[in-house]
Design a protein around this motif. Sequence first.
Motif, short mmCIF file in Angstrom:
data_model
loop_
_atom_site.label_atom_id
_atom_site.label_comp_id
_atom_site.label_asym_id
_atom_site.label_seq_id
_atom_site.Cartn_x
_atom_site.Cartn_y
_atom_site.Cartn_z
N THR A 98 0.76 -1.00 -0.01
CA THR A 98 -0.03 -0.02 -0.06
C THR A 98 0.87 1.30 0.15
N SER A 99 1.99 1.23 0.63
CA SER A 99 2.89 2.52 0.85
C SER A 99 3.51 2.60 -0.52
N LEU A 100 3.98 1.61 -1.01
CA LEU A 100 4.53 1.46 -2.51
C LEU A 100 3.35 2.16 -3.52
N GLY A 101 2.13 1.77 -3.19
CA GLY A 101 1.42 2.24 -4.36
C GLY A 101 1.26 3.79 -4.05
N ALA A 102 1.20 4.30 -2.86
CA ALA A 102 1.04 5.50 -2.87
C ALA A 102 2.17 6.33 -3.19
N GLN A 103 3.36 5.78 -3.41
CA GLN A 103 4.62 6.45 -3.88
C GLN A 103 4.53 6.47 -5.31
N VAL A 104 4.02 5.25 -5.97
CA VAL A 104 3.81 5.42 -7.44
C VAL A 104 2.56 6.34 -7.66
N GLN A 105 1.62 6.49 -7.27
CA GLN A 105 0.59 7.44 -7.25
C GLN A 105 1.21 8.96 -7.44
N ALA A 106 2.26 9.15 -6.68
CA ALA A 106 2.86 10.50 -6.26
C ALA A 106 3.68 10.89 -7.43
N ILE A 107 4.36 9.97 -8.28
CA ILE A 107 5.09 10.06 -9.32
C ILE A 107 4.29 10.97 -10.43
N ASP A 108 5.02 12.11 -10.76
CA ASP A 108 4.57 12.96 -11.87
C ASP A 108 5.90 13.37 -12.65
N PRO A 109 5.52 13.89 -13.93
CA PRO A 109 6.72 14.50 -14.58
C PRO A 109 7.87 15.28 -13.86
N THR A 110 7.41 15.90 -12.84
CA THR A 110 8.43 16.82 -11.89
C THR A 110 8.81 16.34 -10.68
N HIS A 111 8.17 14.79 -10.27
CA HIS A 111 8.77 14.06 -9.34
C HIS A 111 8.97 12.67 -9.58
N PHE A 112 10.24 12.44 -10.09
CA PHE A 112 10.53 11.05 -10.44
C PHE A 112 11.51 10.74 -9.37
N LYS A 113 10.93 9.49 -8.57
CA LYS A 113 11.57 8.89 -7.53
C LYS A 113 11.62 7.58 -7.51
N THR A 114 12.74 6.67 -7.65
CA THR A 114 12.64 5.43 -7.65
C THR A 114 12.28 4.71 -6.30
N LEU A 115 11.49 3.69 -6.35
CA LEU A 115 10.68 3.19 -4.88
C LEU A 115 11.83 2.29 -4.29
N SER A 116 11.69 2.53 -3.01
CA SER A 116 12.69 1.89 -1.93
C SER A 116 12.35 0.39 -2.01
N THR A 117 13.49 -0.57 -1.77
CA THR A 117 12.96 -1.91 -1.61
C THR A 117 13.22 -2.31 -0.14
N SER A 118 13.50 -1.13 0.67
CA SER A 118 13.51 -1.74 2.16
C SER A 118 12.51 -2.19 2.83
N GLY A 119 12.48 -3.37 3.29
CA GLY A 119 11.29 -3.82 4.00
C GLY A 119 10.31 -4.69 3.07
N VAL A 120 10.78 -4.72 1.89
CA VAL A 120 9.82 -5.33 0.45
C VAL A 120 10.20 -7.08 0.71
N PRO A 121 9.02 -7.65 0.59
CA PRO A 121 9.29 -9.29 0.52
C PRO A 121 10.25 -9.47 -0.64
N THR A 122 10.94 -10.61 -0.59
CA THR A 122 11.60 -11.03 -1.59
C THR A 122 11.22 -11.28 -2.81
N GLU A 123 9.78 -11.75 -2.86
CA GLU A 123 8.90 -12.13 -4.05
C GLU A 123 8.77 -10.98 -4.77
N ILE A 124 8.51 -9.89 -4.04
CA ILE A 124 8.14 -8.45 -4.87
C ILE A 124 9.25 -7.77 -5.37
#
Length: 437
Positions: free
Chosen positions: A172-198
């Motif tokens: 859910t947190s990653l989904g919110a980060q993806v929604q916040a991405i726009d042409p003026t705010h490009f930021k890669t998603l953090s893999t900290s705490g993310v399950p290995t499968e994802i």
Amino acid sequence: MRSLRNQLVLALCVLVSVVGVVQGISSYQLSRAGMSALLDLRLEQAATRLYSSGLADSLPTIAARGSQPEGDIVVTIWKEGVTSPYRSTEPSLALPRDAEPGFATRSVNGENWRIYTLREPSMVIQVAQRSRVRHELTEARSMNTLWPMIVLVPLVWIAVLLVVRRALRRLTSLGAQVQAIDPTHFKTLSTSGVPTEIRPFIASINMMIERLAQSIETERKFIADAAHELRTPITALQLQADNLQPHIAPGNRERFGELQSGITRSGRLIAQLLRLARADAALQPDTLTRVDVSKVVVEVVAEVLPIAMKRGIDIGAEEMTSAHVRANEADIGIALRNLVSNAIRYTPDGGKVDLSVHLRDSMVWIEVVDTGPGIDEALLPRVFDRFFRANTQTEGSGLGLSIVQAIVNRYDGMASLRNRDDGQTGIVASVGFIAVP
């Protein structure tokens, strides 16, 4: 059911329920079998004890008929050569003397009895118990084994829901980060705490974000470079046209005027492209200042006032709440100037344009209201698209509102355009920026 969380919760709850039902049935059947074996053992031990300890002779010779409670066991003792029972705790119950040694279930006096027969050389001892009583005892004890399962299964459902929700919270947190991405705010998603499968999926998204950012940056640089390169020849053409104007024959002045207008439009388009490139560029924190929004509004109105007066348009400010934002003052001015210029361009002569500044929900809102023809509701969702023009009859580049949207995005603000709903035609253009003390 398209929700991954709902699917996981449902699948796990169904699995837990199936396991619980199977476990409950198994426990119930095992309890019944165990209780029945225990009652049989009780009958066998009673018969063995009566014979081995010599207690058989202590039983009453003539017991009162019907004196035993229904739940008690019945004992009958037979002697060799005697046709009637030697001892019996219930004389009215004629247990079958010819029963085989061991356990048997027989119907006596219209009731089923569980009978244990012990045959010895000197006597036959029979111990019996009503099958109905045995069934009631077995059912009562077996049902008690189901209560823990009945209580635990709903608790496990709740635990499954909480565990799945906690496990998917990171998504859910990653989904919110993806929604916040726009042409003026490009930021890669953090893999900290993310399950290995994802993690492979997150890595793919990050690669896509990087490619998209690179593509947008390439486009931005192309627009800026092209605008810079074109500005010089357009300026040269404008100067040459101005120098050539006195030498134009009277018969060619109309066509020469069209040439000058075309050069002027090209210059405006290039200027708009430059503004768009600057608005799309990354925000530099050291350029931010505390901007007085009311002051910017007054300056913009002063700039466009001569044009408005020439066309008889009444332009002014209705509500001017004192408010400040942290931004580049030039950006706020450009955004507001584009909104006001659009309002004047589409407002007929003798019309009215009103500006207002007010605070709402920690945001500074600037509204520009005109008395123009408005915009078709079907076209409103596209008004911020680049090079889109809702009214092709009026001169424009289709970049003004795109620049406004780009500037608003830089400061995490909001922009909207809607038709008036107060009984008059026209547009209400609004931009909101985060307020600062």
